[in-house]
Scaffold this active site. Structure first.
Site, PDB file in Angstrom:
ATOM      1  CD  GLN A   1      -3.102  -0.937   0.449  1.00 14.18           C
ATOM      2  OE1 GLN A   1      -3.279   0.102  -0.167  1.00 14.18           O
ATOM      3  NE2 GLN A   1      -3.955  -1.943   0.393  1.00 14.18           N
TER       4      GLN A   1
ATOM      5  CG  ASP B   1      -0.980 -11.910  -4.790  1.00 13.43           C
ATOM      6  OD1 ASP B   1      -1.545 -10.989  -4.176  1.00 13.43           O
ATOM      7  OD2 ASP B   1      -0.539 -11.780  -5.966  1.00 13.43           O
TER       8      ASP B   1
ATOM      9  CG  ASP C   1      -7.064  -5.820  -0.364  1.00 17.80           C
ATOM     10  OD1 ASP C   1      -7.754  -5.010  -0.997  1.00 17.80           O
ATOM     11  OD2 ASP C   1      -5.948  -5.521   0.127  1.00 17.80           O
TER      12      ASP C   1
ATOM     13  CE1 TYR D   1      -8.822 -11.783  -5.881  1.00 21.80           C
ATOM     14  CE2 TYR D   1      -9.903 -12.171  -3.768  1.00 21.80           C
ATOM     15  CZ  TYR D   1      -9.901 -12.255  -5.155  1.00 21.80           C
ATOM     16  OH  TYR D   1     -10.977 -12.825  -5.795  1.00 21.80           O
TER      17      TYR D   1
ATOM     18  CB  CYS E   1      -9.341  -0.513  -4.408  1.00 14.49           C
ATOM     19  SG  CYS E   1      -9.185  -1.751  -5.689  1.00 14.49           S
TER      20      CYS E   1
HETATM   21  N1  SAH Z   1      -3.912  -7.455   0.515  1.00 12.39           N
HETATM   22  C1  SAH Z   1      -2.694  -6.910  -0.028  1.00 12.39           C
HETATM   23  C2  SAH Z   1      -2.679  -6.734  -1.534  1.00 12.39           C
HETATM   24  C3  SAH Z   1      -3.912  -6.220  -2.199  1.00 12.39           C
HETATM   25  S1  SAH Z   1      -3.678  -5.812  -3.916  1.00 12.39           S
HETATM   26  C4  SAH Z   1      -2.318  -5.633   0.702  1.00 12.39           C
HETATM   27  O1  SAH Z   1      -3.095  -5.086   1.474  1.00 12.39           O
HETATM   28  O2  SAH Z   1      -1.209  -5.155   0.502  1.00 12.39           O
HETATM   29  C5  SAH Z   1      -4.514  -7.126  -4.728  1.00 12.39           C
HETATM   30  C6  SAH Z   1      -3.669  -8.368  -4.908  1.00 12.39           C
HETATM   31  O3  SAH Z   1      -4.469  -9.349  -5.576  1.00 12.39           O
HETATM   32  C7  SAH Z   1      -2.429  -8.206  -5.757  1.00 12.39           C
HETATM   33  O4  SAH Z   1      -1.299  -8.566  -5.028  1.00 12.39           O
HETATM   34  C8  SAH Z   1      -2.667  -9.146  -6.957  1.00 12.39           C
HETATM   35  O5  SAH Z   1      -1.484  -9.772  -7.396  1.00 12.39           O
HETATM   36  C9  SAH Z   1      -3.645 -10.133  -6.401  1.00 12.39           C
HETATM   37  N2  SAH Z   1      -4.543 -10.825  -7.336  1.00 12.39           N
HETATM   38  C10 SAH Z   1      -5.078 -10.384  -8.493  1.00 12.39           C
HETATM   39  N3  SAH Z   1      -5.964 -11.279  -8.975  1.00 12.39           N
HETATM   40  C11 SAH Z   1      -5.997 -12.316  -8.104  1.00 12.39           C
HETATM   41  C12 SAH Z   1      -6.735 -13.542  -8.048  1.00 12.39           C
HETATM   42  N4  SAH Z   1      -7.614 -13.869  -8.997  1.00 12.39           N
HETATM   43  N5  SAH Z   1      -6.522 -14.354  -6.999  1.00 12.39           N
HETATM   44  C13 SAH Z   1      -5.644 -14.025  -6.023  1.00 12.39           C
HETATM   45  N6  SAH Z   1      -4.920 -12.882  -6.031  1.00 12.39           N
HETATM   46  C14 SAH Z   1      -5.094 -12.034  -7.066  1.00 12.39           C
END
Ligand code: SAH
EC number: 2.1.1.190
Length: 515
Positions: A348, A398, A446, A377, A473
């Site tokens: 973030q 992820d 997320d 995620y 988001c």
């Molecule tokens: N929760 C984390 C990251 C959120 S960003 C934080 O707070 O820092 C969203 C994340 O989802 C990214 O890292 C991206 O690589 C991942 N992502 C995208 N599509 C996805 C999917 N279908 N399954 C799992 N992860 C995914």
């Protein structure tokens, strides 16, 4: 105030792309791309709204040309922070204009269902208008609301969620508890990362900054009110070194030169800074002198990396990253846990608000020590690892291998033994775990801007974890997902939190409980 003219013809397509691009597109705005880029559904909302409200004949009857000017009363702000008015019933988007203002709008783009215009003149100014601290903020993206006072920005962000709910109408939406957006005491200087393009201007000076909206014209940014001091100090010092040493700078038209992009990320907790030079070739002329100058002048820089990107696409990062000197990682601390970050790992961008985002997530989840938690995620595992002490077991996933490796290493670094991260999609892995007999009691999702995949929603509806928090988001995909989820879950509250002051981006935490 007279905002700079913008190229609005690309306005809509620029914001497209529902994929998560992992910081990898070079557009005018780093904000849109650092986290999760804007998706089409949001842009189309505009047209969607309009189609619902007026008839075809009203739209096509209007004869308008680019360059035409007319007075326009601004009714409200659209989801991208632009002023919205109606010119003879046709919805007109005017970036830089505020509700209750009367402007003279100048048409920049005519489409079947909407007009784009710029502010030619403001006849009646909003009481909530402020002078943005940056002179360039009207030119580059990432400052969409900087002319609006901060309390109104916060009110806008809550209202965007309400608008999305009103549009998609998930069950019981009228009674949702939409809590006031949590803002920052100082809504500037928050970004811990700068990803600036580097070019040479006509006089041979090295410049670094962001593109003008919808173009590849680089705007030099000696100052940027949303960047923290650490990133700006380092960027400007690097620009000076590149100039002094005459390191060849990339030239897009000729596809010549070496230095394309500077990526600088700082740790709030340790003060460490990581620099990545994105280059057009493996060779980096004056490398030794450059590294010596960094060591001499920038002791806060503890890690210098090079990423080679020879492609002519708009992707910032190439596949190959090597270390030039120092450490592989910088370390950030969030809620008492340490996180090592490799150059491309997602984190973030607003450390102060990230702490609050995670605190609110923890509060909403309300775990007990027996709970099996899924951190879906997960990025580098920041949410799940912050919660591991309070859970029986944490599993996360992820799609990006580097992030998952970072997550597992970070678990170890913090002595956490009950958390494990896997590479794969949430929609594949969650059902897999369930079919193997592992049932989650608690789930935090997320997702990127596109929201949850249908198959993920199906799995959630089947498994029905008792505790469920959705970190979003994108209010538009959130509202759509809630239509489905609302059959099984009730929304207890939605807490929005301002992760990106001065921009139109909205982040929200949704607490869901089983009906
Ligand atoms: N929760 C984390 C990251 C959120 S960003 C934080 O707070 O820092 C969203 C994340 O989802 C990214 O890292 C991206 O690589 C991942 N992502 C995208 N599509 C996805 C999917 N279908 N399954 C799992 N992860 C995914």
């Amino acid at each position: 105030m007279k905002p700079q003219s913008r190229n609005n013809s690309n306005h809509r397509s620029e914001r497209g792309g529902s994929h998560f691009d992992h910081n990898n597109h070079q557009t005018h705005s780093q904000h849109r791309n650092d986290h999760r880029s804007f998706d089409h559904s949001r842009n189309n909302d505009h047209n969607g709204y309009h189609r619902q409200r007026s008839t075809q004949s009203e739209q096509t009857d209007v004869q308008v040309e680019v360059g035409q000017r007319f007075p326009l009363t601004i009714k409200r702000l659209g989801i991208n922070g632009e002023g919205i008015g109606y010119y003879r019933h046709k919805i007109t988007f005017v970036p830089g204009a505020l509700p209750d203002e009367v402007v003279v709008a100048e048409v920049t783009h005519v489409a079947a269902h909407f007009l784009n215009a710029k502010v030619h003149q403001i006849r009646k100014e909003s009481d909530h208008r402020v002078t943005p601290p940056d002179t360039q903020s009207a030119e580059v993206g990432g400052f969409e609301l900087s002319h609006l006072d901060y309390p109104s920005q916060l009110a806008f962000k809550r209202d965007v969620i309400r608008q999305a709910l009103e549009k998609f109408q998930p069950r019981g939406w009228e009674n949702y508890d939409l809590r006031p957006t949590i803002g920052m005491a100082d809504p500037y200087h928050y970004r811990n990362k700068a990803q600036f393009q580097v070019r040479q201007d006509a006089d041979g000076n090295v410049i670094a900054g962001l593109y003008k909206e919808g173009t590849h014209d680089l705007v030099d940014l000696p100052e940027a009110s949303t960047q923290n001091e650490a990133t700006m100090t380092v960027i400007r010092a690097l620009v000076k070194m590149l100039q002094e040493l005459q390191v060849p700078i990339y030239n897009e038209e000729a596809n010549s030169g070496i230095i394309k992009t500077l990526v600088v990320r700082s740790s709030e907790a340790s003060g460490e800074v990581q620099v990545t030079f994105v280059t057009n070739s493996q060779k980096l002329p004056h490398k030794r002198e450059l590294l010596a100058l960094i060591e001499e002048r920038l002791p806060q820089v503890v890690s210098v990396m090079q990423n080679v990107n020879q492609s002519k696409t708009s992707l910032v990062w190439g596949d190959k990253t090597t270390k030039l000197t120092g450490q592989d990682y910088i370390t950030e601390t969030l809620l008492g846990k340490q996180f090592q970050l490799s150059p491309r790992a997602f984190l973030q961008l607003n450390p102060k608000q990230t702490t609050r985002l995670y605190e609110e997530t923890i509060k909403a989840l309300d775990l007990t020590h027996a709970d099996h938690l899924v951190d879906a995620y997960s990025g580098v595992g920041t949410i799940g690892l912050s919660l591991a002490d309070r859970a029986g077991e944490v599993r996360g996933m992820d799609t990006i291998e580097e992030s998952v490796d970072d997550a597992n290493r970070n678990a170890e670094l913090n002595g956490i033994t009950n958390a494990e991260y896997s590479v794969g999609t949430a929609e594949d892995l969650l059902p897999q775990w369930v079919s193997q007999g592992w049932r989650p009691d608690a789930l935090v999702v997320d997702p990127p801007r596109a929201g949850l995949a249908d198959t993920m929603i199906d799995t959630i509806m089947q498994v029905q974890p008792e505790k469920f928090v959705y970190v979003s988001c994108n209010p538009s995909t959130l509202a759509q997902n809630l239509v489905e989820l609302g059959r099984v879950y009730r929304v207890e509250y939605i807490q929005s939190i301002d992760m990106f002051p001065q921009t139109a981006r909205v982040e929200a935490i949704v607490k869901l409980v089983l009906r």
